[in-house]
Design an enzyme around this catalytic site. Structure first.
Site, PDB file in Angstrom:
ATOM      1  N   LYS A  22       0.600  -1.375   0.305  1.00  0.00           N
ATOM      2  CA  LYS A  22       0.064   0.036  -0.021  1.00  0.00           C
ATOM      3  C   LYS A  22       0.651   0.988   0.117  1.00  0.00           C
ATOM      4  CE  LYS A  22      -1.633   1.208   4.320  1.00  0.00           C
ATOM      5  NZ  LYS A  22      -1.806   2.782   4.334  1.00  0.00           N
ATOM      6  N   ASN A  23       1.996   1.649   1.412  1.00  0.00           N
ATOM      7  CA  ASN A  23       2.432   2.702   0.988  1.00  0.00           C
ATOM      8  C   ASN A  23       3.203   2.675  -0.162  1.00  0.00           C
ATOM      9  OD1 ASN A  23       0.489   2.730   3.291  1.00  0.00           O
ATOM     10  ND2 ASN A  23       2.420   2.125   4.885  1.00  0.00           N
ATOM     11  N   CYS A 117      -4.948  11.839  12.564  1.00  0.00           N
ATOM     12  CA  CYS A 117      -6.313  10.933  12.459  1.00  0.00           C
ATOM     13  C   CYS A 117      -6.005  10.307  13.721  1.00  0.00           C
ATOM     14  CB  CYS A 117      -5.522   9.893  11.625  1.00  0.00           C
ATOM     15  SG  CYS A 117      -4.038   9.735  11.933  1.00  0.00           S
ATOM     16  N   ARG A 122      -0.074  14.201  13.545  1.00  0.00           N
ATOM     17  CA  ARG A 122       0.500  14.443  11.948  1.00  0.00           C
ATOM     18  C   ARG A 122       0.846  15.485  11.045  1.00  0.00           C
ATOM     19  NH1 ARG A 122      -1.272   8.973   9.438  1.00  0.00           N
ATOM     20  NH2 ARG A 122       0.882   8.997   8.705  1.00  0.00           N
ATOM     21  N   ASP A 306       3.927   0.120  11.940  1.00  0.00           N
ATOM     22  CA  ASP A 306       3.083  -0.760  11.572  1.00  0.00           C
ATOM     23  C   ASP A 306       2.963  -2.093  12.295  1.00  0.00           C
ATOM     24  OD1 ASP A 306       2.898   1.617   8.507  1.00  0.00           O
ATOM     25  OD2 ASP A 306       2.032   2.684  10.686  1.00  0.00           O
ATOM     26  N   ARG A 398      -9.541  -0.341   4.065  1.00  0.00           N
ATOM     27  CA  ARG A 398      -7.941   0.336   3.494  1.00  0.00           C
ATOM     28  C   ARG A 398      -7.355   0.019   2.499  1.00  0.00           C
ATOM     29  NH1 ARG A 398      -7.795   6.446   6.421  1.00  0.00           N
ATOM     30  NH2 ARG A 398      -6.267   6.518   4.844  1.00  0.00           N
TER      31      ARG A 398
HETATM   32  C1  EPZ Z   1       3.907   7.258   6.820  1.00  0.00           C
HETATM   33  O1  EPZ Z   1       3.043   7.973   7.595  1.00  0.00           O
HETATM   34  C2  EPZ Z   1       2.843   6.003   6.316  1.00  0.00           C
HETATM   35  N1  EPZ Z   1       1.724   6.002   5.484  1.00  0.00           N
HETATM   36  C3  EPZ Z   1       2.746   4.620   7.577  1.00  0.00           C
HETATM   37  O2  EPZ Z   1       1.857   4.217   7.534  1.00  0.00           O
HETATM   38  C4  EPZ Z   1       3.598   4.554   8.705  1.00  0.00           C
HETATM   39  O3  EPZ Z   1       2.860   4.579  10.421  1.00  0.00           O
HETATM   40  C5  EPZ Z   1       4.744   6.101   9.224  1.00  0.00           C
HETATM   41  O4  EPZ Z   1       4.859   6.713   7.556  1.00  0.00           O
HETATM   42  C6  EPZ Z   1       5.578   5.807  10.079  1.00  0.00           C
HETATM   43  O5  EPZ Z   1       5.961   4.361   8.909  1.00  0.00           O
HETATM   44  C7  EPZ Z   1       2.334   6.259   4.636  1.00  0.00           C
HETATM   45  O6  EPZ Z   1       2.700   5.906   3.063  1.00  0.00           O
HETATM   46  C8  EPZ Z   1       0.980   6.673   3.536  1.00  0.00           C
HETATM   47  P1  EPZ Z   1       6.460   9.906   8.830  1.00  0.00           P
HETATM   48  P2  EPZ Z   1       4.148   9.292   7.205  1.00  0.00           P
HETATM   49  O7  EPZ Z   1       6.202  11.100   7.972  1.00  0.00           O
HETATM   50  O8  EPZ Z   1       4.633   9.447   6.420  1.00  0.00           O
HETATM   51  C9  EPZ Z   1       6.377  13.091  12.567  1.00  0.00           C
HETATM   52  C10 EPZ Z   1      -0.270   2.443   7.516  1.00  0.00           C
HETATM   53  O9  EPZ Z   1      -0.889   1.643   8.513  1.00  0.00           O
HETATM   54  N2  EPZ Z   1       6.405  14.116  11.436  1.00  0.00           N
HETATM   55  O10 EPZ Z   1       7.269   8.884   8.797  1.00  0.00           O
HETATM   56  O11 EPZ Z   1       2.737  10.342   7.665  1.00  0.00           O
HETATM   57  C11 EPZ Z   1       4.588  12.845  12.587  1.00  0.00           C
HETATM   58  O12 EPZ Z   1       3.781  13.413  13.052  1.00  0.00           O
HETATM   59  C12 EPZ Z   1       0.292   4.174   7.700  1.00  0.00           C
HETATM   60  O13 EPZ Z   1      -0.397   1.659   6.535  1.00  0.00           O
HETATM   61  C13 EPZ Z   1       6.455  15.250  11.650  1.00  0.00           C
HETATM   62  O14 EPZ Z   1       6.209  15.843  13.169  1.00  0.00           O
HETATM   63  O15 EPZ Z   1       4.980   9.550   8.629  1.00  0.00           O
HETATM   64  C14 EPZ Z   1       4.797  11.389  12.950  1.00  0.00           C
HETATM   65  O16 EPZ Z   1       5.329  11.379  14.609  1.00  0.00           O
HETATM   66  C15 EPZ Z   1      -0.585   4.583   9.130  1.00  0.00           C
HETATM   67  N3  EPZ Z   1       6.659  16.587  11.164  1.00  0.00           N
HETATM   68  C16 EPZ Z   1       6.447  10.841  13.115  1.00  0.00           C
HETATM   69  O17 EPZ Z   1       6.895  11.965  12.353  1.00  0.00           O
HETATM   70  C17 EPZ Z   1       6.899  15.780   9.309  1.00  0.00           C
HETATM   71  O18 EPZ Z   1       6.597  17.078   8.225  1.00  0.00           O
HETATM   72  C18 EPZ Z   1       6.644   9.931  11.735  1.00  0.00           C
HETATM   73  O19 EPZ Z   1       5.741   9.987  10.383  1.00  0.00           O
HETATM   74  C19 EPZ Z   1       6.456  14.915   8.967  1.00  0.00           C
HETATM   75  C20 EPZ Z   1       6.094  14.051   9.919  1.00  0.00           C
END
Ligand code: EPZ
Length: 422
Positions: A22-23, A117, A122, A306, A398
């Site tokens: 998916k990702n 969410c 996020r 995840d 999803r």
């Molecule tokens: C991706 O989300 C995945 N989604 C998530 O999978 C996964 O849990 C996550 O990476 C971590 O591995 C997709 O790829 C579509 P991050 P993403 O930016 O990119 C903070 C699932 O179940 N952060 O690595 O949104 C954020 O708040 C989903 O398949 C900032 O602070 O994750 C979080 O605490 C859920 N500022 C941490 O970093 C930013 O600008 C990790 O977020 C961006 C992120």
């Protein structure tokens, strides 16, 4: 609306083919708007998040056609008339991955600020800081974030946190920027590597994906790609591995990349699960009793967040005390309350969940609060005594294609019924 009805106690046995990631698919689909010619993607999972992402790229002018079960043919837009509409963007957090491609190809991007969410706030500060570093003007107006820049310029950008989405957005944006971009402290997930190899198939010059530093040499334009298979879904695979362990079953997973499963394969082995590795398959079975373990979620190659909820369900019936520390998201323990309704003994203190393995769970009515929490409740229902009913199954759909059919193939007593049906 639908609900899942599971009669627990059947050990899972047999073979299961894992679908596309998916990702990886969501990031690669958003990247197709940068392409200069037709793209054919294979191993694309037919799941709701992918359907929404396809509508998003269609909303900016791409033509998309499913070919068979899991292939998608995309004709990218030459120009964009509209920005992605709010009613679509708000359905999918990953709509934020449209920013990099639209900004770098068409000089502007506008998406509704994706709300938080269930698993956390996020924010997108790292994305915006990176876009500004590449020369874009960023403004926030009426809940929308706007970025524009006639031509992005390569820059050196350090990510305060190895954010998956920020790494993907900035890597895509850098492909058509003027000059060289160096991204430091980037995410190293397999989905990042898959996106980079897709971009290079289009003619981009991306190097270093999978390491801490990604270098991108901007090019003037990108071409098409007439066959790109997306990597298998390591989280779907992990979910089935946990379900096999939870039901003391014996299953073989096919169409996987064992290396991508290493972080949680190691943890399952530590808990006493037998895992036998093949070329692109894995056999998972349980011969003895499992033991309590401690887990800390970390960016790849650490234990994936995840898989955290699914492991919590498994450990809730493993005797002894297990600790799970969630270091990635600030609110990813929502499944705890639902598991406690099934008899789990779990206490949450800040980012740590303390799990006292109980002799077993009992079936009852529970509700999914997010995608992976829903998957965890399926695992719990498969091992619980009696019948478990899971509502809010839209969360599960999803990210999992026909999960109940795949589990039934493995011997589970599970059906999806319209909610309200007896
Ligand atoms: C991706 O989300 C995945 N989604 C998530 O999978 C996964 O849990 C996550 O990476 C971590 O591995 C997709 O790829 C579509 P991050 P993403 O930016 O990119 C903070 C699932 O179940 N952060 O690595 O949104 C954020 O708040 C989903 O398949 C900032 O602070 O994750 C979080 O605490 C859920 N500022 C941490 O970093 C930013 O600008 C990790 O977020 C961006 C992120």
């Amino acid at each position: 609306m639908h609900k899942l009805i599971i009669k627990g106690g059947s050990p899972l046995k047999g073979k299961i083919k894992i679908g596309g990631a998916k990702n990886a698919a969501l990031a690669i689909l958003s990247a197709t708007v940068m392409a200069g010619d037709v793209v054919l993607l294979e191993n694309i999972p037919d799941i709701n998040d992918v359907k929404v992402m396809i509508k998003l790229i269609e909303s900016v002018g791409a033509e998309v056609e499913w070919q068979g079960e899991d292939a998608v043919r995309i004709t990218p837009p030459d120009a964009i008339a509209e920005m992605p509409p709010y009613h679509l963007s708000k359905q999918l957090r990953a709509s934020n991955l449209m920013m990099g491609p639209l900004l770098t190809r068409f000089g502007k991007a506008e998406i509704p600020l994706p709300g938080g969410c269930n698993i956390g706030v996020r924010p997108m500060d790292l994305h915006f800081k990176g876009f500004a570093g590449l020369g874009a003007e960023i403004s926030l107006d009426k809940g929308c974030v706007r970025a524009h820049c006639r031509k992005l310029r390569g820059a050196r950008i350090y990510l305060d946190f190895p954010s998956v989405g920020a790494t993907e957005n900035l890597m895509m944006a850098a492909c058509l920027a003027q000059g060289q971009t160096v991204l430091e402290n980037v995410a190293k997930e397999p989905e990042i590597v898959d996106l980079a190899s897709f971009l290079n198939c289009l003619g981009a010059k991306v190097r270093g994906a999978g390491t801490d530093v990604i270098k991108v040499a901007g090019v003037r334009s990108l071409g098409g790609c007439l066959r790109y298979p997306v990597i298998p879904d390591r989280i779907e695979a992990g979910t089935f591995m946990v379900a096999a362990a939870a039901t003391k079953g014996d299953i073989q997973l096919e169409n996987i990349i064992p290396l991508h499963l290493e972080p949680f394969r190691a943890k399952l082995r530590e808990a006493g699960v037998d895992i036998i590795e093949g070329e692109d398959c894995l056999r998972v079975k349980v011969s003895g009793s499992l033991k309590a373990i401690d887990i800390k979620t970390l960016p790849y190659p650490g234990f994936p967040t995840d898989m955290q909820s699914q492991m919590m369900a498994l450990l809730s019936t493993v005797s002894g005390t297990s600790l799970i520390t969630e270091n990635i998201f600030e609110n990813r323990f929502q499944v705890v309350d639902e598991l406690k309704r099934m008899g789990a003994k779990i206490k949450v203190e800040g980012r740590i969940a303390i799990i006292e393995g109980s002799e077993g769970l009992y079936g009852t009515q529970v509700k999914a609060t997010d995608l992976r929490a829903g998957a965890a409740l399926v695992v719990a229902g498969l091992m619980a005594r009696g019948t478990t009913e899971i509502t809010n199954t839209n969360y599960i759909l999803r990210g999992y294609h026909e999960i109940e059919k795949k589990l039934r193939q493995l011997g589970a007593d599970i059906t999806m019924v319209k909610n309200g049906a007896s």
